[in-house]
Design a protein around this motif. Structure first.
Motif, PDB file in Angstrom:
ATOM      1  N   GLU A 125      28.933 105.765  33.902  1.00 49.97           N
ATOM      2  CA  GLU A 125      28.696 106.776  34.927  1.00 49.97           C
ATOM      3  C   GLU A 125      27.668 106.318  35.949  1.00 49.97           C
ATOM      4  O   GLU A 125      27.752 106.651  37.133  1.00 49.97           O
ATOM      5  CB  GLU A 125      28.222 108.066  34.253  1.00 49.97           C
ATOM      6  CG  GLU A 125      27.926 109.216  35.202  1.00 49.97           C
ATOM      7  CD  GLU A 125      27.403 110.435  34.469  1.00 49.97           C
ATOM      8  OE1 GLU A 125      26.988 111.389  35.142  1.00 49.97           O
ATOM      9  OE2 GLU A 125      27.404 110.431  33.211  1.00 49.97           O
ATOM     10  N   HIS A 126      26.688 105.508  35.508  1.00 47.41           N
ATOM     11  CA  HIS A 126      25.569 105.150  36.378  1.00 47.41           C
ATOM     12  C   HIS A 126      25.555 103.683  36.799  1.00 47.41           C
ATOM     13  O   HIS A 126      24.643 103.260  37.505  1.00 47.41           O
ATOM     14  CB  HIS A 126      24.257 105.488  35.672  1.00 47.41           C
ATOM     15  CG  HIS A 126      24.063 106.953  35.462  1.00 47.41           C
ATOM     16  ND1 HIS A 126      23.619 107.799  36.454  1.00 47.41           N
ATOM     17  CD2 HIS A 126      24.293 107.739  34.367  1.00 47.41           C
ATOM     18  CE1 HIS A 126      23.559 109.027  35.984  1.00 47.41           C
ATOM     19  NE2 HIS A 126      23.979 109.030  34.733  1.00 47.41           N
ATOM     20  N   LEU A 127      26.571 102.922  36.423  1.00 48.59           N
ATOM     21  CA  LEU A 127      26.580 101.487  36.731  1.00 48.59           C
ATOM     22  C   LEU A 127      26.726 101.208  38.219  1.00 48.59           C
ATOM     23  O   LEU A 127      26.061 100.330  38.773  1.00 48.59           O
ATOM     24  CB  LEU A 127      27.703 100.798  35.947  1.00 48.59           C
ATOM     25  CG  LEU A 127      27.730  99.273  35.988  1.00 48.59           C
ATOM     26  CD1 LEU A 127      26.475  98.702  35.355  1.00 48.59           C
ATOM     27  CD2 LEU A 127      28.978  98.754  35.267  1.00 48.59           C
ATOM     28  N   GLY A 128      27.604 101.938  38.888  1.00 54.33           N
ATOM     29  CA  GLY A 128      27.847 101.671  40.297  1.00 54.33           C
ATOM     30  C   GLY A 128      28.833 100.537  40.492  1.00 54.33           C
ATOM     31  O   GLY A 128      29.203  99.833  39.549  1.00 54.33           O
ATOM     32  N   ALA A 129      29.231 100.327  41.730  1.00 55.85           N
ATOM     33  CA  ALA A 129      30.261  99.339  42.046  1.00 55.85           C
ATOM     34  C   ALA A 129      29.710  97.950  42.290  1.00 55.85           C
ATOM     35  O   ALA A 129      30.478  96.996  42.390  1.00 55.85           O
ATOM     36  CB  ALA A 129      31.052  99.800  43.271  1.00 55.85           C
ATOM     37  N   ARG A 167      22.640  94.310  34.464  1.00 52.33           N
ATOM     38  CA  ARG A 167      23.133  95.528  35.121  1.00 52.33           C
ATOM     39  C   ARG A 167      23.325  96.658  34.130  1.00 52.33           C
ATOM     40  O   ARG A 167      23.019  97.812  34.421  1.00 52.33           O
ATOM     41  CB  ARG A 167      24.461  95.257  35.832  1.00 52.33           C
ATOM     42  CG  ARG A 167      24.328  94.610  37.207  1.00 52.33           C
ATOM     43  CD  ARG A 167      25.684  94.584  37.905  1.00 52.33           C
ATOM     44  NE  ARG A 167      26.112  95.930  38.302  1.00 52.33           N
ATOM     45  CZ  ARG A 167      27.351  96.246  38.637  1.00 52.33           C
ATOM     46  NH1 ARG A 167      28.319  95.323  38.573  1.00 52.33           N
ATOM     47  NH2 ARG A 167      27.657  97.474  39.027  1.00 52.33           N
ATOM     48  N   HIS A 168      23.859  96.350  32.954  1.00 48.51           N
ATOM     49  CA  HIS A 168      24.081  97.385  31.951  1.00 48.51           C
ATOM     50  C   HIS A 168      22.765  98.031  31.523  1.00 48.51           C
ATOM     51  O   HIS A 168      22.680  99.256  31.384  1.00 48.51           O
ATOM     52  CB  HIS A 168      24.778  96.793  30.727  1.00 48.51           C
ATOM     53  CG  HIS A 168      26.195  96.388  30.971  1.00 48.51           C
ATOM     54  ND1 HIS A 168      26.720  95.200  30.524  1.00 48.51           N
ATOM     55  CD2 HIS A 168      27.200  97.012  31.633  1.00 48.51           C
ATOM     56  CE1 HIS A 168      27.993  95.109  30.878  1.00 48.51           C
ATOM     57  NE2 HIS A 168      28.303  96.195  31.556  1.00 48.51           N
ATOM     58  N   VAL A 169      21.751  97.205  31.307  1.00 45.89           N
ATOM     59  CA  VAL A 169      20.454  97.737  30.886  1.00 45.89           C
ATOM     60  C   VAL A 169      19.879  98.666  31.957  1.00 45.89           C
ATOM     61  O   VAL A 169      19.363  99.747  31.656  1.00 45.89           O
ATOM     62  CB  VAL A 169      19.463  96.599  30.574  1.00 45.89           C
ATOM     63  CG1 VAL A 169      18.062  97.159  30.337  1.00 45.89           C
ATOM     64  CG2 VAL A 169      19.934  95.807  29.361  1.00 45.89           C
ATOM     65  N   VAL A 170      19.976  98.258  33.212  1.00 45.74           N
ATOM     66  CA  VAL A 170      19.437  99.074  34.301  1.00 45.74           C
ATOM     67  C   VAL A 170      20.205 100.390  34.412  1.00 45.74           C
ATOM     68  O   VAL A 170      19.603 101.462  34.594  1.00 45.74           O
ATOM     69  CB  VAL A 170      19.459  98.295  35.627  1.00 45.74           C
ATOM     70  CG1 VAL A 170      18.977  99.172  36.784  1.00 45.74           C
ATOM     71  CG2 VAL A 170      18.597  97.034  35.523  1.00 45.74           C
ATOM     72  N   ALA A 171      21.518 100.337  34.286  1.00 45.26           N
ATOM     73  CA  ALA A 171      22.306 101.571  34.327  1.00 45.26           C
ATOM     74  C   ALA A 171      21.945 102.495  33.165  1.00 45.26           C
ATOM     75  O   ALA A 171      21.909 103.719  33.315  1.00 45.26           O
ATOM     76  CB  ALA A 171      23.795 101.242  34.303  1.00 45.26           C
ATOM     77  N   HIS A 172      21.659 101.912  32.018  1.00 38.87           N
ATOM     78  CA  HIS A 172      21.238 102.699  30.855  1.00 38.87           C
ATOM     79  C   HIS A 172      19.916 103.410  31.141  1.00 38.87           C
ATOM     80  O   HIS A 172      19.745 104.595  30.797  1.00 38.87           O
ATOM     81  CB  HIS A 172      21.101 101.775  29.649  1.00 38.87           C
ATOM     82  CG  HIS A 172      20.544 102.441  28.433  1.00 38.87           C
ATOM     83  ND1 HIS A 172      21.258 103.344  27.668  1.00 38.87           N
ATOM     84  CD2 HIS A 172      19.314 102.340  27.838  1.00 38.87           C
ATOM     85  CE1 HIS A 172      20.507 103.769  26.670  1.00 38.87           C
ATOM     86  NE2 HIS A 172      19.318 103.180  26.749  1.00 38.87           N
ATOM     87  N   LEU A 173      18.982 102.717  31.772  1.00 40.36           N
ATOM     88  CA  LEU A 173      17.710 103.343  32.134  1.00 40.36           C
ATOM     89  C   LEU A 173      17.916 104.485  33.130  1.00 40.36           C
ATOM     90  O   LEU A 173      17.248 105.523  33.045  1.00 40.36           O
ATOM     91  CB  LEU A 173      16.761 102.299  32.716  1.00 40.36           C
ATOM     92  CG  LEU A 173      16.144 101.308  31.726  1.00 40.36           C
ATOM     93  CD1 LEU A 173      15.379 100.220  32.472  1.00 40.36           C
ATOM     94  CD2 LEU A 173      15.223 102.025  30.747  1.00 40.36           C
TER      95      LEU A 173
END
Length: 224
Positions: free
Chosen positions: A93-97, A55-61
């Motif tokens: 900011e972009h991770l989501g719930a 999840r962290h990697v995807v939010a980083h992208l």
């Protein structure tokens, strides 16, 4: 074959027509389709990025595709040029719930051409490398076109910036077995698929398992 257009040529084209940006969009879309099949546990699994889950990697992208030059500079300055702090703030900011929200936010930027400073090949490298950071530990197959991997590998070995690519191949002779990529003028050969070479040059030691040649041990020792 995808090539980086040197900035000195003065060649300008709409980003939507740039083959490198089209490759960025294709790799994001392919990753999004893979992510849609993950279980909750897989979303929380460790990636190849130390300390980051899938999840962290995807939010980083998502963050990288959501912040242009000005916004990126403001964020970096606000973090006092501590890039770890900058990345953590943008990731939160972009991770989501939930994993579903993380994926929805990523899908929303699949065709974005917004990016921090840097050439298109750098943002192709961002998604190619981080997609493998997710896929490799989950055992998901990868089908990155050789042309896309070649463009990223050529960028990486030309400089030591986001990855220490030039240093990684110093004294080695790196050769792709599935494409035209060649780098280094050393005597120790390293051979393998372009994607595996790209990932090893980017510091992912796991991909050295896919390579052969007397120089593999040296390249592996430089990963970190």
């Amino acid at each position: 074959m995808l090539r980086v257009v040197p900035l000195s040529t003065g060649v300008l084209r709409p980003r939507s027509r740039d083959p490198l940006w089209r490759a960025v969009h294709a790799e994001r879309a392919a990753l999004a389709d893979d992510l849609a099949l993950l279980t909750e546990a897989q979303w929380d699994a460790p990636s190849l990025c130390r300390g980051w889950s899938v999840r962290h990697v995807v939010a980083h992208l998502t963050a990288a595709a959501s912040h242009g030059r000005a916004a990126w500079l403001r964020s970096v300055a606000g973090a006092r040029f501590d890039f770890a702090v900058h990345n953590d703030r943008r990731l939160a900011e972009h991770l989501g719930a939930s994993p579903q929200e993380t994926l929805a936010r990523f899908r929303a930027v699949v065709r974005s051409t917004t990016a921090p400073p840097g050439p298109a090949a750098a943002w192709l490298g961002e998604v190619v490398v981080h997609a493998q950071d997710v896929r490799r530990p989950l055992g998901l197959p990868s089908a990155v076109p050789v042309a896309a991997s070649t463009a990223v590998a050529e960028l990486f070995v030309g400089r030591d910036l986001t990855v220490d690519g030039r240093a990684a191949v110093r004294g080695l002779r790196v050769e792709a077995t599935d494409g035209p990529f060649r780098a280094g003028d050393g005597t120790e050969p390293v051979q393998g698929p372009t994607l595996a070479l790209t990932m090893a040059i980017a510091g992912r030691a796991d991909f050295c398992d896919d390579l052969t040649g007397p120089g593999v041990a040296t390249l592996r020792a430089r990963c970190g």
